[in-house]
Design an enzyme around this catalytic site. Sequence first.
Site, PDB file in Angstrom:
ATOM      1  CB  CYS A 101      42.281  48.931  33.359  1.00 33.84           C
ATOM      2  SG  CYS A 101      42.865  47.281  33.747  1.00 33.84           S
ATOM      3  CG  HIS A 143      47.245  50.300  36.300  1.00 29.69           C
ATOM      4  ND1 HIS A 143      46.058  51.000  36.259  1.00 29.69           N
ATOM      5  CD2 HIS A 143      47.026  49.154  35.597  1.00 29.69           C
ATOM      6  CE1 HIS A 143      45.164  50.291  35.561  1.00 29.69           C
ATOM      7  NE2 HIS A 143      45.732  49.180  35.144  1.00 29.69           N
ATOM      8  CD  GLU A 144      49.820  47.113  34.119  1.00 30.39           C
ATOM      9  OE1 GLU A 144      49.233  46.031  34.326  1.00 30.39           O
ATOM     10  OE2 GLU A 144      49.331  48.003  33.403  1.00 30.39           O
ATOM     11  CG  HIS A 147      46.265  44.424  37.077  1.00 26.08           C
ATOM     12  ND1 HIS A 147      44.904  44.187  37.086  1.00 26.08           N
ATOM     13  CD2 HIS A 147      46.455  45.458  36.222  1.00 26.08           C
ATOM     14  CE1 HIS A 147      44.302  45.039  36.277  1.00 26.08           C
ATOM     15  NE2 HIS A 147      45.220  45.828  35.742  1.00 26.08           N
TER      16      HIS A 147
END
Length: 177
Positions: A101, A143-144, A147
Amino acid sequence: MGDILPIVQLGNHILRQKAARVENIQDEKIQKIIDDLIATVVKANGVGIAAPQVAQSYRVMIVASRPNPRYPDAPEMQPTAMINPKIITHSTAVVKGWEGCLSIPGIRGLVPRYEAVEVEYTDRNGKLQKQLLNGFIARIFQHEYDHLDGIVFLDRLESNRDIVTEQEYQKLIVNNI
């Protein structure tokens, strides 16, 4: 072309907040954030980035897979802006894979993710898109997407033993030493 923005690091409170829904995609500020995110992820050798990583609490993310020093085997695709994304369905299959990351430099983790996700998002032109993502691209999306909800990949690890330094990752995984 956008500006290259500083990437906030783990410990910054914005990485733990749920990002705000974008109401006006054509707003100049949102369009500029998209351009800046693309420039920033390319410069940082990332394969994805979310607005909270540049201290902008909006549900905007970029998936930008391409081979680079951090991910030499990444598939090639055009950077894609995804606004107000959602996961509609996902595979039952979960696969563990290495992730890093930009907001947590120097660390990699073996993270379990769905092998495939069907997603919906609005593109930068305001059009609703629906896609089935598989493999590495599905991993980047998840993953994004995390966020945007204040989750980092370390939160998804099954064990602290699934963490390695970037240096060891490069030696063990990339160079097969």
